[in-house]
Design an enzyme around this catalytic site. Structure first.
Site, mmCIF file in Angstrom:
data_model
loop_
_atom_site.group_PDB
_atom_site.id
_atom_site.type_symbol
_atom_site.label_atom_id
_atom_site.label_comp_id
_atom_site.label_asym_id
_atom_site.label_seq_id
_atom_site.Cartn_x
_atom_site.Cartn_y
_atom_site.Cartn_z
ATOM 1 C CB ALA A 68 -1.073 0.041 1.140
ATOM 2 C CB SER A 69 0.095 4.724 0.847
ATOM 3 O OG SER A 69 -0.581 4.705 1.963
ATOM 4 C CG ASP A 120 -7.405 4.841 4.844
ATOM 5 O OD1 ASP A 120 -7.989 5.210 3.746
ATOM 6 O OD2 ASP A 120 -6.253 4.100 4.782
ATOM 7 C CB ALA A 151 3.565 -0.363 5.382
ATOM 8 C CD GLN A 152 7.400 -4.283 0.663
ATOM 9 O OE1 GLN A 152 7.330 -3.306 0.085
ATOM 10 N NE2 GLN A 152 8.184 -5.135 0.838
ATOM 11 C CE LYS A 207 0.401 -0.968 7.516
ATOM 12 N NZ LYS A 207 -1.047 -0.574 8.159
#
Length: 579
Positions: free
Chosen positions: A159-160, A310, A162-163, A178
């Site tokens: 994502a924006s 979110d 973190a992965q 994460k």
């Protein structure tokens, strides 16, 4: 005595050489300026602005209602959306976060943007394993395989900020890890400066678009997401507040494997909330999913006053137990929350009740208490329930042709500058509520939901919110509970009470020691008493809730339904009779 020859240097070079050096510096500065100007001119954001400006000028004389203009505008939308996706993929970090936000505004932004940028929700560019290992070394001083039995090198989602990697802990638990991108917080200030500069350029070229306040709000909200321990505490607190809902779940946090930049949690194998085909294959009803979605976020807004801000589709999973057939709504990514002001929460509940009951006096009073200027109150029914304030249509029904013409006529002279002014004067709580509503409304629509269903659920939870326990009352109840516990354990039969209630008596069911240290964030959940209804704290308020609920249900279903049947039977004009 012979005169001494001064050493040659930059400041005492003979005239001709000094002149050449100065000329060289000026030429270099000029070339640098030209290159920078060309780079800015050909940047994706400037190209997009130029694209729209040219389109606007081309059709200025013909008008903007023709089919040709609309078709060409779609092409420009798609071209600019592709450029923005490339920009987000190139710069990653908060650019992907901004792209995610744009992709979620399905009711505001053209579909060319939302469809193109939606890949950033869980398929953003990811970092190499070498960079992931560097983060582990900084946080724990160890490599991933020193902490986990297995650790997949390729992330399952990115994502924006973190992965996420799939892993197995040393004791055999399946985990989702994460990992924050190593440079995202370090580059935050420069990225925000770039965004602020671009918004200033937009404001200069298009004076009606004043976007500076949006960048400021984005910056303030994003700062809290860099600390993953804050996200973990938010998740546990939310799980505690929803402990009476067996169909709601937040993954367990593995605190011994978590830090500010690494969050390790229970792995959940589920289906993305808006994947209708996958939900049907799993045997889960989309109606159940969309109803649960609306109820969960309505309870957050109207009752808890602590809102997950979110809720895009990448942050919600649906699971189904293959043995019991029980479905669960799993909420992820708890980095961005908003604690609503208690006065705002109460008046926002009243605002929704006014909209459903068509009570103009209550609407004016609630809007004023929230801080909405009087000249903008007329927009509120259009924004929330898509109908004018004086409408006699049934809740959830579309506007008539006459109403649409009336609305268009009233909005004809409203400029974009006034729209942005309206958004700017709203309380910040209202803006984040707008964001959450738009995100959930988009998912609800993708699942086949209709407006009337959404209005009903909001109305019923707004009624609950008027009578439910406030955060201060909940905090006082926590203090009283702790005092009773201490008195009980320190009393004459303290040893027996300690054995009976156990050493965990002071703990909330879903919180760790790290979260309990921030006890004000936690919710105890509603009081469980047989004589209490609607999560109210007292019998008197339960009666008020029951009366309001009956009135609301009569207005939403029985009253309007029976009236329309009677009018149809007698052949009278429905709209005139209901006005």
């Amino acid at each position: 005595m012979p005169s001494s020859i001064p050493p040659q240097g930059l400041l005492n070079t003979p005239g001709s050489l000094k002149t050449k050096i100065k000329q060289g510096l000026w030429i270099g500065l000029g070339l640098g300026t030209v290159v920078s100007a060309v780079g800015i001119a050909w940047s994706p954001s400037c190209l997009c602005m130029a694209d729209y400006k040219i389109l606007h000028l081309r059709y200025a004389s013909e008008g903007y209602t023709s089919d040709t203009y609309k078709a060409e505008r779609k092409v420009v939308h798609q071209r600019c959306a592709d450029r923005l996706l490339g920009l987000c993929r190139l710069n990653t970090g908060i650019y992907c976060k901004a792209g995610q936000h744009v992709a979620s505004l399905t009711y505001i932004v053209p579909p060319e943007y939302t469809n193109t940028l939606s890949v950033l929700q869980d398929r953003a560019p990811f970092k190499s394993m070498k960079e992931v290992e560097q983060v582990f070394l900084e946080e724990f001083g160890l490599h991933p395989l020193d902490l986990f039995r297995e650790f997949e090198r390729v992330p399952m989602a990115a994502a924006s900020l973190a992965q996420v990697h799939r892993a197995v802990t040393r004791d055999g638990r399946l985990a989702a890890v994460k990992v924050q991108y190593n440079n995202v917080s370090r580059l935050f200030k420069s990225d925000m400066w770039t965004m602020q500069t671009l918004s200033d350029m937009v404001g200069f070229l298009f004076p009606e678009f004043e976007l500076g306040w949006i960048v400021t709000e984005f910056k303030d909200n994003l700062t809290s997401e860099f600390d993953f321990t804050n996200e973990a505490r938010n998740g546990e607190a939310t799980k505690e507040r929803f402990k009476n809902r067996s169909d709601f779940y937040v993954p367990e946090i593995y605190w011994d494997l978590s830090s500010k930049k690494i969050l390790t949690m229970e792995f959940i194998d589920g289906v993305k909330v808006n994947d209708v085909e996958a939900l049907k294959k799993l045997g889960v009803s989309p109606k159940w999913v969309r109803t649960t979605l609306l109820e969960v976020f309505a309870e957050m807004m109207y009752q808890h006053g602590v809102v997950h801000c979110d809720p895009h589709a990448g942050n919600i999973l649906i699971t189904k137990d293959q043995f019991t057939g029980k479905c669960q709504f799993v909420l992820l990514d708890h980095g961005l929350y908003r604690t609503l002001d208690e006065t705002f929460r109460f008046n926002y509940c009243q605002l929704w009740r006014a909209l459903i009951l068509n009570d103009q006096n209550l609407l004016n009073r609630a809007s004023g208490n929230i801080g909405i200027p009087e000249n903008y109150v007329g927009f509120i029914p259009l924004i929330f329930i898509q109908r004018p304030a004086n409408s006699s249509q049934k809740i959830g029904e579309g506007m008539t042709t006459e109403q649409r013409q009336e609305v268009r006529s009233s909005l004809k002279n409203v400029t974009m500058a006034e729209v942005f002014e309206f958004l700017e004067v709203l309380p910040r709580d209202m803006l984040l509520v707008f964001r959450t509503i738009n995100l959930t409304r988009g998912i609800h629509q993708q699942l086949g939901g209709e407006n009337v269903e959404r209005f009903h659920i909001n109305a019923l939870f707004a009624t609950k919110g008027v009578w439910s326990e406030t955060r201060q009352e909940e905090h006082d109840r926590r203090v009283r509970r702790e005092k009773r516990r201490r008195d009980r354990l320190n009393g004459r039969f303290g040893a027996i009470a300690s054995w009976w209630y156990g050493s965990q008596d002071d703990k909330d069911e879903n919180s760790s020691a790290a979260t309990r240290a921030h006890g004000m964030q936690l919710g105890l959940g509603p009081r469980n008493r047989w004589y209490l209804f609607g999560d109210t704290p007292t019998f008197h308020r339960s009666l008020g809730y029951l009366w309001d609920t009956l009135s609301m249900r009569w207005r939403l279903w029985i009253g309007e339904g029976l009236l329309k049947i009677w009018l149809w039977w007698t052949g009278k004009d429905v709209a005139k009779a209901m006005s």
